[in-house]
Design a protein around this motif. Structure first.
Motif, mmCIF file in Angstrom:
data_model
loop_
_atom_site.group_PDB
_atom_site.id
_atom_site.type_symbol
_atom_site.label_atom_id
_atom_site.label_comp_id
_atom_site.label_asym_id
_atom_site.label_seq_id
_atom_site.Cartn_x
_atom_site.Cartn_y
_atom_site.Cartn_z
ATOM 1 N N GLN A 55 0.820 -1.219 0.000
ATOM 2 C CA GLN A 55 0.000 0.000 0.000
ATOM 3 C C GLN A 55 0.856 1.273 0.000
ATOM 4 N N LEU A 56 1.967 1.219 0.737
ATOM 5 C CA LEU A 56 2.786 2.421 0.867
ATOM 6 C C LEU A 56 3.361 2.864 -0.475
ATOM 7 N N TRP A 57 3.779 1.874 -1.298
ATOM 8 C CA TRP A 57 4.366 2.216 -2.594
ATOM 9 C C TRP A 57 3.362 2.933 -3.484
ATOM 10 N N VAL A 58 2.085 2.547 -3.395
ATOM 11 C CA VAL A 58 1.042 3.192 -4.194
ATOM 12 C C VAL A 58 0.947 4.666 -3.826
ATOM 13 N N HIS A 59 0.923 4.951 -2.520
ATOM 14 C CA HIS A 59 0.824 6.337 -2.050
ATOM 15 C C HIS A 59 2.077 7.141 -2.411
ATOM 16 N N VAL A 60 3.241 6.532 -2.221
ATOM 17 C CA VAL A 60 4.498 7.234 -2.494
ATOM 18 C C VAL A 60 4.632 7.536 -3.985
ATOM 19 N N GLY A 75 -1.930 8.741 -2.225
ATOM 20 C CA GLY A 75 -0.900 9.729 -1.964
ATOM 21 C C GLY A 75 -0.626 9.895 -0.478
ATOM 22 N N ILE A 76 0.515 10.508 -0.184
ATOM 23 C CA ILE A 76 0.916 10.691 1.209
ATOM 24 C C ILE A 76 -0.030 11.651 1.927
ATOM 25 N N GLY A 77 -0.484 12.687 1.217
ATOM 26 C CA GLY A 77 -1.430 13.625 1.812
ATOM 27 C C GLY A 77 -2.727 12.936 2.210
ATOM 28 N N TYR A 78 -3.214 12.076 1.337
ATOM 29 C CA TYR A 78 -4.424 11.316 1.660
ATOM 30 C C TYR A 78 -4.194 10.418 2.866
ATOM 31 N N LEU A 79 -3.022 9.811 2.920
ATOM 32 C CA LEU A 79 -2.686 8.925 4.039
ATOM 33 C C LEU A 79 -2.716 9.683 5.369
ATOM 34 N N ILE A 80 -2.163 10.893 5.366
ATOM 35 C CA ILE A 80 -2.144 11.708 6.583
ATOM 36 C C ILE A 80 -3.554 12.115 6.993
ATOM 37 N N VAL A 81 -4.367 12.548 6.017
ATOM 38 C CA VAL A 81 -5.749 12.954 6.319
ATOM 39 C C VAL A 81 -6.560 11.762 6.821
ATOM 40 N N TYR A 82 -6.389 10.616 6.178
ATOM 41 C CA TYR A 82 -7.117 9.413 6.598
ATOM 42 C C TYR A 82 -6.772 9.046 8.036
ATOM 43 N N GLY A 83 -5.478 9.097 8.368
ATOM 44 C CA GLY A 83 -5.059 8.771 9.732
ATOM 45 C C GLY A 83 -5.660 9.712 10.757
ATOM 46 N N SER A 84 -5.747 10.995 10.431
ATOM 47 C CA SER A 84 -6.336 11.953 11.379
ATOM 48 C C SER A 84 -7.837 11.762 11.496
ATOM 49 N N VAL A 132 4.040 11.530 7.705
ATOM 50 C CA VAL A 132 4.951 12.671 7.835
ATOM 51 C C VAL A 132 6.397 12.211 7.658
ATOM 52 N N PHE A 133 6.736 11.063 8.260
ATOM 53 C CA PHE A 133 8.091 10.527 8.139
ATOM 54 C C PHE A 133 8.419 10.185 6.679
ATOM 55 N N VAL A 134 7.497 9.507 5.988
ATOM 56 C CA VAL A 134 7.714 9.137 4.585
ATOM 57 C C VAL A 134 7.831 10.390 3.720
ATOM 58 N N LEU A 135 7.006 11.383 4.009
ATOM 59 C CA LEU A 135 7.064 12.652 3.282
ATOM 60 C C LEU A 135 8.432 13.314 3.441
ATOM 61 N N ALA A 136 8.942 13.324 4.665
ATOM 62 C CA ALA A 136 10.253 13.924 4.932
ATOM 63 C C ALA A 136 11.355 13.190 4.180
ATOM 64 N N VAL A 137 11.286 11.863 4.150
ATOM 65 C CA VAL A 137 12.306 11.070 3.453
ATOM 66 C C VAL A 137 12.265 11.322 1.943
ATOM 67 N N CYS A 138 11.053 11.366 1.381
ATOM 68 C CA CYS A 138 10.911 11.613 -0.060
ATOM 69 C C CYS A 138 11.462 12.988 -0.442
ATOM 70 N N ALA A 139 11.120 14.009 0.358
ATOM 71 C CA ALA A 139 11.611 15.366 0.080
ATOM 72 C C ALA A 139 13.129 15.423 0.199
#
Length: 278
Positions: free
Chosen positions: A82-87, A232-241, A253-260
């Motif tokens: 699942q993570l690869w799809v979002h990334v 996407g990572i943004g969707y993942l963060i919103v879904y978690g909240s 947030v961690f995956v986003l930081a690593v990608c950036a």
């Protein structure tokens, strides 16, 4: 003849650097290694303190989660794919927004440099556009363009393009005026001045603009994904909240930081290769 001898000396591979220069380079490498080790140590220290405070119930795991829980969740998302799809979704949107925003901004900056009257006409509009909180305009942009990848990419472009135009134009007009006059004295056209002086003199500055735009593009993509995306990572963060799973939010947030960071390092490598080639 003297010039030829000088060129031959430059090409002579038998010329070796002095011991002092070798020691200087060695000290630089050692200093870089020390800084890297200190950075890793600081990261481990922060994660360790975070884990200890969470295990001792000093901080709420519901609100802050903890590194071990985030790691376990990260591994589960990696295993099921699942993570690869979002990334992949977020990286694709960010790279697209980054390229279009940067290239488009530089092209507009070139036009402003080439036509001073146009720059004077557009100056107040660009200043106002730069001052506007473009993330607040994201819902309108998405309604105009569409609630899909196009809307998210356009949001990323809007956030980065105005900054690119203003920065690049400022760099272009601040190139040494004496050099421009010298080229004009040889009857150089504006196109020749652009490609022989303006752009080569600002390669380093343009690379710095790309570095800034990486963060800008990510902001646009994440905001867009907050609003409309199903991946996407943004969707993942919103879904978690939304489901009150802060482990997912922190992992996002961690995956986003690593990608950036990876994108930033790629640009750094390109910059180093350019400097070595030059």
């Amino acid at each position: 003849m003297i010039l030829d001898k000088f060129k031959n000396k430059k090409k002579d591979k038998s010329i070796t650097p002095s011991e002092g220069y070798k020691n200087y380079l060695k000290n630089i490498k050692i200093e870089k290694i020390k800084i890297f080790i200190m950075q890793i140590a600081l990261l481990i220290f922060i994660l360790g303190i975070w884990e200890i405070l969470a295990n001792k119930d000093i901080i709420s795991t519901f609100l802050f989660s903890k590194p071990s829980a985030i790691y376990d969740l990260f591994m589960r998302y990696m295993e099921n794919g699942q993570l690869w799809v979002h990334v992949k979704t977020s990286v694709y949107e960010t790279v697209l927004g980054l390229i279009i925003g940067t290239v488009g901004g530089v092209i507009v900056a070139i036009l402003l440099w080439a036509f001073p009257r146009l720059s004077k006409v557009l100056d107040p509009f660009l200043v106002v556009l730069n001052a506007l909180p473009k993330t607040a305009l994201a819902p309108i942009v998405i309604v105009w363009v569409g609630a899909n990848v196009k809307g998210i990419v356009v949001t990323a472009i809007l956030i980065s393009i105005v900054v690119t135009i203003l920065s690049a134009y400022n760099y272009f007009i601040n190139v040494d005026e004496e050099k421009i006059k010298m080229l004009k004295s040889f009857k150089a056209t504006k196109l020749q001045i652009l490609f022989k002086l303006i752009l080569p003199a600002n390669i380093g500055n343009l690379i710095n603009i790309i570095k800034i735009n990486i963060g800008m593009a990510w902001v646009g993509v994440i905001v867009g994904e907050f609003l409309v995306s199903r991946n996407g990572i943004g969707y993942l963060i919103v879904y978690g909240s939304q489901v009150f799973k802060l482990d997912i939010v922190m992992m996002g947030v961690f995956v986003l930081a690593v990608c950036a960071w990876i994108m930033y390092e790629i640009v750094n490598i390109i910059e180093k290769l350019y400097k070595n080639y030059r």
